[in-house]
Design a protein around this motif. Structure first.
Motif, PDB file in Angstrom:
ATOM      1  N   THR A  58      -9.103  -7.157  -3.933  1.00  0.00           N
ATOM      2  CA  THR A  58      -7.879  -6.595  -3.350  1.00  0.00           C
ATOM      3  C   THR A  58      -6.624  -6.903  -4.165  1.00  0.00           C
ATOM      4  O   THR A  58      -5.822  -5.993  -4.435  1.00  0.00           O
ATOM      5  CB  THR A  58      -7.714  -7.080  -1.901  1.00  0.00           C
ATOM      6  N   ASN A  62      -4.265  -3.966  -5.863  1.00  0.00           N
ATOM      7  CA  ASN A  62      -2.847  -3.839  -5.529  1.00  0.00           C
ATOM      8  C   ASN A  62      -1.961  -3.915  -6.768  1.00  0.00           C
ATOM      9  O   ASN A  62      -0.981  -3.171  -6.897  1.00  0.00           O
ATOM     10  CB  ASN A  62      -2.441  -4.932  -4.537  1.00  0.00           C
ATOM     11  N   LEU A  65      -2.310  -0.618  -8.557  1.00  0.00           N
ATOM     12  CA  LEU A  65      -1.643   0.464  -7.828  1.00  0.00           C
ATOM     13  C   LEU A  65      -0.121   0.373  -7.981  1.00  0.00           C
ATOM     14  O   LEU A  65       0.556   1.388  -8.202  1.00  0.00           O
ATOM     15  CB  LEU A  65      -2.045   0.392  -6.355  1.00  0.00           C
ATOM     16  N   ASN A  66       0.421  -0.825  -7.892  1.00  0.00           N
ATOM     17  CA  ASN A  66       1.876  -1.002  -8.040  1.00  0.00           C
ATOM     18  C   ASN A  66       2.344  -0.603  -9.434  1.00  0.00           C
ATOM     19  O   ASN A  66       3.389   0.042  -9.594  1.00  0.00           O
ATOM     20  CB  ASN A  66       2.270  -2.450  -7.746  1.00  0.00           C
ATOM     21  N   LYS A  69       2.347   3.189  -9.819  1.00  0.00           N
ATOM     22  CA  LYS A  69       3.498   3.800  -9.152  1.00  0.00           C
ATOM     23  C   LYS A  69       4.775   3.623  -9.978  1.00  0.00           C
ATOM     24  O   LYS A  69       5.639   4.508  -9.998  1.00  0.00           O
ATOM     25  CB  LYS A  69       3.672   3.209  -7.764  1.00  0.00           C
ATOM     26  N   ILE A 126      -3.513   7.755  -8.392  1.00  0.00           N
ATOM     27  CA  ILE A 126      -2.991   7.017  -7.232  1.00  0.00           C
ATOM     28  C   ILE A 126      -3.600   7.575  -5.942  1.00  0.00           C
ATOM     29  O   ILE A 126      -4.010   6.826  -5.049  1.00  0.00           O
ATOM     30  CB  ILE A 126      -1.455   7.094  -7.195  1.00  0.00           C
ATOM     31  N   GLU A 130      -5.924   5.286  -3.452  1.00  0.00           N
ATOM     32  CA  GLU A 130      -5.489   5.044  -2.072  1.00  0.00           C
ATOM     33  C   GLU A 130      -6.470   5.612  -1.051  1.00  0.00           C
ATOM     34  O   GLU A 130      -6.639   5.060   0.034  1.00  0.00           O
ATOM     35  CB  GLU A 130      -4.108   5.669  -1.857  1.00  0.00           C
ATOM     36  N   LYS A 131      -7.125   6.699  -1.415  1.00  0.00           N
ATOM     37  CA  LYS A 131      -8.070   7.319  -0.484  1.00  0.00           C
ATOM     38  C   LYS A 131      -9.398   6.568  -0.453  1.00  0.00           C
ATOM     39  O   LYS A 131      -9.941   6.269   0.615  1.00  0.00           O
ATOM     40  CB  LYS A 131      -8.295   8.779  -0.877  1.00  0.00           C
ATOM     41  N   ASN A 134      -8.897   2.475   0.486  1.00  0.00           N
ATOM     42  CA  ASN A 134      -7.926   2.185   1.535  1.00  0.00           C
ATOM     43  C   ASN A 134      -8.284   0.928   2.331  1.00  0.00           C
ATOM     44  O   ASN A 134      -7.401   0.151   2.721  1.00  0.00           O
ATOM     45  CB  ASN A 134      -7.813   3.380   2.484  1.00  0.00           C
ATOM     46  N   ILE A 137      -7.050  -1.985   0.446  1.00  0.00           N
ATOM     47  CA  ILE A 137      -5.601  -2.046   0.245  1.00  0.00           C
ATOM     48  C   ILE A 137      -4.868  -2.435   1.526  1.00  0.00           C
ATOM     49  O   ILE A 137      -4.028  -3.335   1.532  1.00  0.00           O
ATOM     50  CB  ILE A 137      -5.084  -0.692  -0.285  1.00  0.00           C
ATOM     51  N   GLN A 138      -5.197  -1.747   2.627  1.00  0.00           N
ATOM     52  CA  GLN A 138      -4.490  -2.039   3.876  1.00  0.00           C
ATOM     53  C   GLN A 138      -5.400  -1.971   5.098  1.00  0.00           C
ATOM     54  O   GLN A 138      -4.930  -2.003   6.228  1.00  0.00           O
ATOM     55  CB  GLN A 138      -3.337  -1.049   4.063  1.00  0.00           C
ATOM     56  N   SER A 142      -8.585  -6.037   3.613  1.00  0.00           N
ATOM     57  CA  SER A 142      -7.407  -6.390   2.807  1.00  0.00           C
ATOM     58  C   SER A 142      -7.006  -7.852   2.927  1.00  0.00           C
ATOM     59  O   SER A 142      -6.348  -8.391   2.040  1.00  0.00           O
ATOM     60  CB  SER A 142      -6.220  -5.503   3.207  1.00  0.00           C
TER      61      SER A 142
END
Length: 370
Positions: A58, A62, A65-66, A69, A126, A130-131, A134, A137-138, A142
């Motif tokens: 995780t 993250n 992903l950050n 973005k 991204i 995220e899909k 997920n 991530i959250q 997570s």
């Protein structure tokens, strides 16, 4: 490449022309940058690393992903970054591929195109991360306790084992298309578990004992699987048999509605039922315009019983009644084992009769003028 293409095929020449195309080169540059900054480090971090387990990824996801973005705000920063999306240092000096990617000369219009390509690719990455991830991530995975991570430490970070297993199964099926699934199952398990190496490591007497035991157990399992497959086949046949009349009745209801449109709303038969043959169209149109033509005709009628059986009946149309809302025909039915004198009279809606005719369950033995 130009030297090779002097005496080569048109395929090589086409490749050479493509590599001179600015737009194609920009797409390759974008893919190369993503390979160095994103996908390559992803494979190295999550596929080649044995120090982290499945539920410890995780923080890495993250971080990735950050950073992705951040890059989407100014994609051309990928030409200048000194670290990949996981924070590892990139070799911008001695890595020939990286040097070629960041030093490729572009004018302002080409930079705009490269910026657009990178922006689209980064947004797509991204979205996929995220899909698909997920839960990490959250979601429920997570924020796990240390004890839970210890309990699941044997789970790999990647799905390479599953891919290898499916690849092996596909390979064996292609080599021996007539073999059973049980045989493929055994071959794949033996290969992945390294069973033969384990067997060879045993003493000779123990090897013989294991082989004899395996043969007996395999026979029991084959018998069990054969019975299970036979049971499954019977259930599937039963389900298919039960579904068939339901589907058939739905089709017949639609047919009857269309015939009703022709009878009561003067709809054009050819337009409503264009799939009918010329003979069927002529018979149906004749009956709907003058139902008395059915008087005295003989038919062969297939009936579907509640016990899922088809029974063929001979029929003689005795009379036709067109008064009232539903036109009906009185038909004397008898089976092969009986005679017409022993038959029983049934009143059948003429639209039902025509529906069975169109569906192929009824034929006129002696329709006039045919």
């Amino acid at each position: 490449l130009e030297t090779m293409c002097r005496n080569s095929t048109t395929l090589h020449l086409a490749l050479l022309n493509d590599l001179k195309n600015k737009h194609i080169l920009l797409q390759l540059q974008a893919l190369g940058l993503l390979g160095k900054v994103v996908t390559g480090p992803w494979m190295q971090q999550l596929y080649d690393c044995s120090t982290i387990t499945n539920l410890e990824v995780t923080p890495y996801i993250n971080t990735c992903l950050n950073n992705l973005k951040k890059l989407t705000t100014l994609p051309l920063l990928m030409l200048e970054v000194s670290e990949d999306v996981f924070g590892a240092t990139l070799d911008r000096e001695t890595d020939d591929v990286m040097c070629s990617l960041i030093k490729h000369e572009c004018n302002e219009s080409e930079k705009d195109i490269l910026n657009d390509i990178l922006s689209r690719l980064l947004a797509g990455m991204i979205l996929v991360i995220e899909k698909q991830l997920n839960e990490y991530i959250q979601g429920s995975l997570s924020n796990l306790s240390p004890s839970k991570i210890v309990q699941t430490c044997s789970a790999p970070v990647h799905n390479m084992f599953a891919e290898q297993t499916l690849g092996l199964a596909d390979h064996y099926l292609r080599r021996a298309r007539n073999c059973t699934i049980g045989f493929i199952d055994g071959k794949v398990k033996s290969r992945k578990n390294d069973s033969l190496t384990w067997l060879v490591s045993k003493p000779s007497d123990e090897q013989k004992s294991i082989i004899v035991f395996s043969i007996a157990e395999a026979k029991k399992k084959r018998t069990h699987l054969a019975k299970r497959q036979d049971s499954i086949s019977k259930i599937q046949d039963q389900i298919a048999t039960e579904k068939r009349p339901k589907k058939d009745s739905s089709y017949r209801r639609k047919l009857e509605k269309k015939l009703n449109l022709v009878l009561n709303n003067n709809a054009d038969l050819s337009a409503v039922l264009p799939e009918l043959s010329i003979e069927q169209t002529e018979i149906v149109r004749t009956v709907l315009s003058n139902m008395s033509v059915l008087n005295g005709l003989y038919i062969e009628h297939l009936w579907f019983t509640e016990q899922m059986q088809n029974i063929l009946y001979h029929g003689h149309i005795i009379s036709v009644k067109t008064t009232g809302k539903v036109p009906k025909a009185t038909i004397c039915y008898w089976t092969n084992e009986a005679t017409e004198e022993e038959g029983e009279d049934e009143k059948i809606c003429i639209l039902h009769l025509l529906t069975d005719y169109i569906a192929g369950d009824m034929v006129f033995v002696d329709f006039p003028n045919l």
